[in-house]
Design an enzyme around this catalytic site. Structure first.
Site, PDB file in Angstrom:
ATOM      1  N   HIS A 113      12.632   2.217  10.305  1.00  0.00           N
ATOM      2  CA  HIS A 113      12.282   2.195   8.884  1.00  0.00           C
ATOM      3  C   HIS A 113      12.598   3.499   8.159  1.00  0.00           C
ATOM      4  CE1 HIS A 113      10.325  -1.635   7.696  1.00  0.00           C
ATOM      5  NE2 HIS A 113      10.381  -1.810   9.003  1.00  0.00           N
ATOM      6  N   ASP A 174       0.713   1.794   3.987  1.00  0.00           N
ATOM      7  CA  ASP A 174       0.624   0.472   3.358  1.00  0.00           C
ATOM      8  C   ASP A 174       1.287  -0.610   4.209  1.00  0.00           C
ATOM      9  OD1 ASP A 174      -0.763   1.267   1.078  1.00  0.00           O
ATOM     10  OD2 ASP A 174       1.067   1.891   0.061  1.00  0.00           O
ATOM     11  N   GLU A 285      -5.540   3.119  -4.943  1.00  0.00           N
ATOM     12  CA  GLU A 285      -4.121   3.289  -5.250  1.00  0.00           C
ATOM     13  C   GLU A 285      -3.885   2.858  -6.699  1.00  0.00           C
ATOM     14  OE1 GLU A 285      -1.087   1.864  -2.657  1.00  0.00           O
ATOM     15  OE2 GLU A 285      -1.931   2.802  -0.867  1.00  0.00           O
TER      16      GLU A 285
END
Length: 536
Positions: A113, A174, A285
């Protein structure tokens, strides 16, 4: 004298015999150079001599030249699939002992990633950390509970195993389908960071294999210099192979809430008050919405409006809006008191009253929420596209300046992907790590999480999004806003020196101590691999 036609057929016959001979030799000796061009490389011949519990592969390498960013593609020489920490140690020690006779570099790869080829190594060696199977999760349940895990383990698996004992890590990202070693090498920031700090704050101990092949256990009390260096160290000083992760009692349910603001100053003030309060939400958030059509209707698949009639009359089209997203963890027997706490917290906020949306989900469903979106995008073929993400840390004192210039001017819509924005407290962050933050106590994470459509030349194309990113960075530089990049991507060492600032001296010292030949993590482009001419 032979005619031209006869000469042509004789030559063709000779060439055909030669080709048959070559194919015969190859079929009888699969290690011959003509059958696998990688073996012609001295580095590959050297690696083949290693005795490993796992194995090295010199074929099917293309996946290691690709990452989530989907823009950088550097083909490696080989991939190591280790079965033990010893495999990694032996390999790195071997490369180090060869020294300047090879320019071979090594990169650890988790779940792929990275965004800019940070976990790639051109004609180097990739270590597939997910294949590291030596360590099963080992839990210790006491006053300070923890779990020992392989660095190649995914956080989603750590969550599921911990929940079997009624426990869970304190701080998250997240997206949970990332490796433990990968996030600890950066920071690991999410909506719990204001309370617990990032993931690098919530680890007690690490096992690290340095660029010299040494296996070192480190913590705040033991080999602290390496411990602090590796946390947020971008893979420069060693490969994390094991981690001891702090745990807490896990809740069962989550109250998940969204509200909207039209004024950024009001929005940011409410966020800052929430993160500084003792009695507050467990997750805080936010995100920016620019010129979105049917926003609240889209939320209805997951959330319920507090006042359906008022919500149905709200329009988001042509507006710049700011969404505060918060969550409160609880257990079913505490539902009533939790609802009361939420009502009190919401009463102190200055959001648009018609935009209060609520949802109740399981703890796992909340933490793994991004994976649900991922699966939907994969079904549409929209996941494996370029992701020119830009993650910035902006000091609190300049956040209004940033918002006024970027939201609505540089960016005129948010159709290419979400823009996250939320503040964190530096006081909650571990001191002395390699992670670089702005100088102020409170700063904002702003994440431009864009997806580019392949072959598009419009606003959803890669070139347009990259130009927007450059304009944002240029504004920050010209106005000396004090910005630092998270998941940084710099091309020269001078840029890296500016990024690290006063921390550069310690960073460079640690590199020369733990990876003196600059073997590790070449994709970060911070240090050059030591060459013969540099060692004379």
């Amino acid at each position: 004298m032979k005619s031209p036609t006869q000469f042509f057929f004789i030559q063709k016959h000779i060439l055909l015999k030669l080709l048959i001979f070559i194919l015969f030799i190859c079929s009888n000796n699969r290690s011959n150079i003509c059958c696998n061009h990688h073996f012609a490389n001295p580095s590959s011949l050297s690696l083949k001599q290693l005795k490993l519990e796992g194995y090295l592969s010199f074929e099917k390498l293309n996946h290691a030249a690709k990452d989530f960013g989907n823009r950088c593609h550097f083909l490696p020489l080989a991939i190591l699939y280790p079965k033990s920490v010893l495999d990694i140690s032996s390999t790195l020690k071997h490369v180090f002992e060869i020294g300047i006779r090879t320019d071979l570099t090594v990169a650890a790869r988790g779940n792929g990633h990275s965004l800019e080829g940070q976990a790639q190594a051109y004609q180097g060696l990739i270590i597939n950390m997910k294949s590291l199977q030596e360590l099963e999760m080992k839990f210790k349940i006491e006053e300070l509970s923890y779990v020992d895990v392989s660095a190649g383990e995914l956080w989603i698996n750590v969550l599921h195993e911990s929940l079997k004992l009624g426990l869970a890590p304190k701080s998250w990202t997240d997206y949970l389908h990332l490796t433990v070693g990968g996030t600890l090498s950066n920071a690991g920031i999410s909506g719990q960071a204001f309370k617990h700090g990032p993931q690098i704050n919530n680890v007690y101990q690490l096992e690290v294999v340095t660029g010299k092949g040494e296996v070192i256990t480190c913590s705040e009390e033991q080999n602290a210099d390496l411990f602090h260096g590796v946390l947020g160290g971008l893979g420069q000083f060693g490969i994390i192979t094991k981690a001891r992760i702090a745990l807490e009692t896990a809740p069962k349910q989550v109250k998940w809430i969204r509200v909207l603001y039209s004024d950024f100053a009001t929005f940011s003030k409410d966020q800052e008050n929430l993160i500084s309060s003792q009695n507050t939400f467990d997750y805080i958030e936010g995100f920016v919405i620019i010129n979105s059509t049917g926003l609240l209707n889209n939320w209805r698949s997951t959330f319920n409006p507090k006042d359906p009639l008022l919500a149905s009359n709200f329009s988001s089209e042509g507006r710049v809006l700011f969404c505060l997203e918060v969550a409160k963890y609880f257990n079913p027997e505490d539902t009533y008191s939790t609802d009361q706490d939420i009502d009190i917290l919401l009463s102190k906020l200055n959001y648009i009253r018609s935009t209060l949306f609520l949802s109740e989900v399981s703890y796992v469903e909340f933490l793994d929420r991004v994976h649900i979106s991922e699966m939907k995008l994969q079904e549409k073929g929209l996941w494996d596209v370029p992701h020119p993400w830009l993650n910035l840390l902006i000091p609190k004192s300049r956040i209004l300046d940033f918002a006024q210039e970027v939201f609505g001017k540089i960016l005129t819509d948010t159709s290419n992907g979400p823009i996250l924005i939320y503040p964190v407290n530096k006081s909650k962050w571990r001191k002395g790590t390699s992670m670089v933050t702005p100088d102020e106590d409170v700063f904002y994470l702003i994440a431009f999480l864009s997806s580019a459509m392949p072959f598009s030349t419009g606003k959803d194309g890669l070139e347009h999004i990259m130009n927007q990113n450059k304009r944002v960075l240029s504004f920050c530089e010209k106005t000396r806003i004090g910005m630092k990049q998270y998941l940084p991507n710099h091309k020269t060492q001078e840029e890296w020196k500016r990024h690290f600032g006063s921390q550069w001296e310690a960073f460079a010292r640690r590199k020369s101590t733990y990876d003196p030949l600059a073997i590790l993590a070449p994709g970060q482009r911070i240090f050059r691999r030591a060459a013969a001419c540099e060692q004379q």
